[in-house]
Enzyme design. Sequence first.
Site, PDB file in Angstrom:
ATOM      1  N   GLU A 174       0.912  -1.183   0.010  1.00 27.62           N
ATOM      2  CA  GLU A 174      -0.064  -0.132   0.191  1.00 27.62           C
ATOM      3  C   GLU A 174       0.974   1.343  -0.010  1.00 27.62           C
ATOM      4  O   GLU A 174       0.446   2.632   0.253  1.00 27.62           O
ATOM      5  CB  GLU A 174      -0.969   0.135   1.324  1.00 27.62           C
ATOM      6  CG  GLU A 174      -1.746  -1.312   1.167  1.00 27.62           C
ATOM      7  CD  GLU A 174      -3.079  -1.080   0.460  1.00 27.62           C
ATOM      8  OE1 GLU A 174      -3.877  -0.104   0.451  1.00 27.62           O
ATOM      9  OE2 GLU A 174      -3.580  -2.231  -0.180  1.00 27.62           O
TER      10      GLU A 174
ATOM     11  N   HIS B 180      -4.049   1.456   7.532  1.00 27.51           N
ATOM     12  CA  HIS B 180      -2.909   1.747   7.147  1.00 27.51           C
ATOM     13  C   HIS B 180      -1.881   2.355   8.283  1.00 27.51           C
ATOM     14  O   HIS B 180      -2.519   2.933   9.268  1.00 27.51           O
ATOM     15  CB  HIS B 180      -2.652   2.603   5.996  1.00 27.51           C
ATOM     16  CG  HIS B 180      -3.119   2.449   4.843  1.00 27.51           C
ATOM     17  ND1 HIS B 180      -3.979   3.305   4.159  1.00 27.51           N
ATOM     18  CD2 HIS B 180      -2.823   1.168   4.045  1.00 27.51           C
ATOM     19  CE1 HIS B 180      -4.094   2.772   2.920  1.00 27.51           C
ATOM     20  NE2 HIS B 180      -3.789   1.519   3.015  1.00 27.51           N
TER      21      HIS B 180
ATOM     22  N   CYS C 159      -2.759  11.193   3.842  1.00 20.83           N
ATOM     23  CA  CYS C 159      -3.067  10.228   2.873  1.00 20.83           C
ATOM     24  C   CYS C 159      -2.859  11.048   1.706  1.00 20.83           C
ATOM     25  O   CYS C 159      -2.937  10.286   0.487  1.00 20.83           O
ATOM     26  CB  CYS C 159      -4.562   9.871   3.031  1.00 20.83           C
ATOM     27  SG  CYS C 159      -4.959   8.759   4.605  1.00 20.83           S
TER      28      CYS C 159
HETATM   29  O1  SUG Z   1      -7.615   2.985   0.587  1.00 20.16           O
HETATM   30  N1  SUG Z   1     -10.478   4.881   0.839  1.00 20.16           N
HETATM   31  C1  SUG Z   1      -8.868   4.983   0.860  1.00 20.16           C
HETATM   32  C2  SUG Z   1      -8.445   5.976   1.934  1.00 20.16           C
HETATM   33  C3  SUG Z   1      -6.599   5.891   1.438  1.00 20.16           C
HETATM   34  C4  SUG Z   1      -6.018   6.454   2.732  1.00 20.16           C
HETATM   35  N2  SUG Z   1      -4.806   6.466   2.771  1.00 20.16           N
HETATM   36  C5  SUG Z   1      -3.874   6.402   3.516  1.00 20.16           C
HETATM   37  N3  SUG Z   1      -4.145   6.091   4.969  1.00 20.16           N
HETATM   38  N4  SUG Z   1      -2.663   6.798   3.493  1.00 20.16           N
HETATM   39  C6  SUG Z   1      -8.583   3.410   1.007  1.00 20.16           C
HETATM   40  O2  SUG Z   1      -9.228   2.813   1.885  1.00 20.16           O
HETATM   41  C7  SUG Z   1     -12.620   4.911  -0.105  1.00 20.16           C
HETATM   42  C8  SUG Z   1     -13.402   5.059  -1.408  1.00 20.16           C
HETATM   43  C9  SUG Z   1     -14.877   4.821  -1.255  1.00 20.16           C
HETATM   44  O3  SUG Z   1     -15.521   4.014  -0.365  1.00 20.16           O
HETATM   45  O4  SUG Z   1     -15.516   5.519  -2.039  1.00 20.16           O
HETATM   46  C10 SUG Z   1     -11.182   4.800  -0.223  1.00 20.16           C
HETATM   47  O5  SUG Z   1     -10.568   4.075  -1.069  1.00 20.16           O
END
Ligand code: SUG
Length: 448
Positions: free
Chosen positions: A175, A250, A367
């Site tokens: 990730e 994460h 993020c």
């Molecule tokens: O991968 N949310 C992302 C958020 C990413 C956060 N990144 C870090 N922590 N670095 C994920 O879970 C949600 C999209 C939706 O449900 O429409 C989403 O993909």
Amino acid sequence: MNHAFEANFDGLVGPTHHYGGHSFGNVASTSNAAHIANPRAAALQGLAKMKALADLGYRQGVLPPQERPALWVLRDMGYTGTDNEIIGLQANTQSGLFAGLCSASSMWTANAATVSPSADTADGRVHFSVANLTSKFHRSIEAPQTRRSLAAIFASDAHFTIHAALPQHAALGDEGAANHTRLSHAYGEPGTEFFVYGARFWGGQHAPQRYPARQTLEASQAIARRHGLAAERTVFAQQNPAVIDAGVFHNDVIAVGNLDVLFCHELAFLDAPAVYAELRQKQAGLQIIEVPESEVSVADAVRSYLFNSQLLDKGQGKQRLIVPEECRSTPAVWAFLEELQASGGPINEVLVFDLKQSMQNGGGPACLRLRVALTEREAAAVNPAVWMNDALHERLTHWVCRHYRDRLGVADLADPALLIEVRTALDELTQLLELGSIYPFQRDGSDA
Ligand code: SUG
């Protein structure tokens, strides 16, 4: 030692930003599923953060969104016909497939890649490993475009190496920088690269029970190997499975580090004393600010995204923390932050940003950005059109206001007009950011 600094490359939110509930294990994503999103506000909130950091004197870059809907995936799945015919077939299905193929999730560029600065790598180049994001269907399709976008920005082979994503399999779930922290005395000096994984695929004994572990040890090790990192300056640590089960999908939801400061929750790691000891041994002078559960619970950390903040260097051993509004509205977190600023420690300033549109999908300030430590020479080799400044901020703000909707629900995703709006916007963006023809629609529909 070369003079170096940290640049942040934020993802520009794409025009199909919506709440699809696509990320099981990410509490905000599932609990806001089917809410109506405001893509225009989302993009403007992100741009405001970029501009504010650029105004503070930080080097700030922009990474472009991806083309959505990802029609090439539907074609790979056997759908045929014109683009509109294929979209028409999706319009009345209840499945999450089409919405997933419309996700604007590439905005969270902390998941785009893992980056090792040239001071740490065997060949003295900056190494990027594109993340495969295998764990989530809607994110597993990002890697080819991420690679093309990075190649259009970090084009110089003399300075940059961009590795393709690891093979798409759960054993190598990766990730990106969300599970990687670089600690150092100065950006241009060799530092310690700290990889945090959710589970070991082969022979692991501890794994979360409720939610998936998205990063494996095997993936983190592969990245360290590819980047040519020295074992004596690399640390691998397992995340506490209990916090993954509490919604910490994460590591950057429970820990953040910069230079010689690590700011983390006491429950972040499976064996915190051993992790701290190894980090201190490898990174002399490291200061660890550990937040006890009694002051900020894991639930409040997940609710507020306290640790999904950006720690930014202010010089003279001081740093500022960039936090989302949700930290101010979570009483225990705000009380802690007030104390932290008054404590005389390295973090002496907190700046608050409204990132609600992204936060409702589980994406905070950290993020939204990919950190790239660069020397001046390396920075000079970056595509200059992506650096944030007043003029670019103004142009991108106009661009967003011209092309983005202020209301988007899942049912709107199959509107054929949206496809045209997205492509018109992205075509103009590639000119604004001087990226060339990076998108499938500009390349005969091909994502290769
Ligand atoms: O991968 N949310 C992302 C958020 C990413 C956060 N990144 C870090 N922590 N670095 C994920 O879970 C949600 C999209 C939706 O449900 O429409 C989403 O993909």
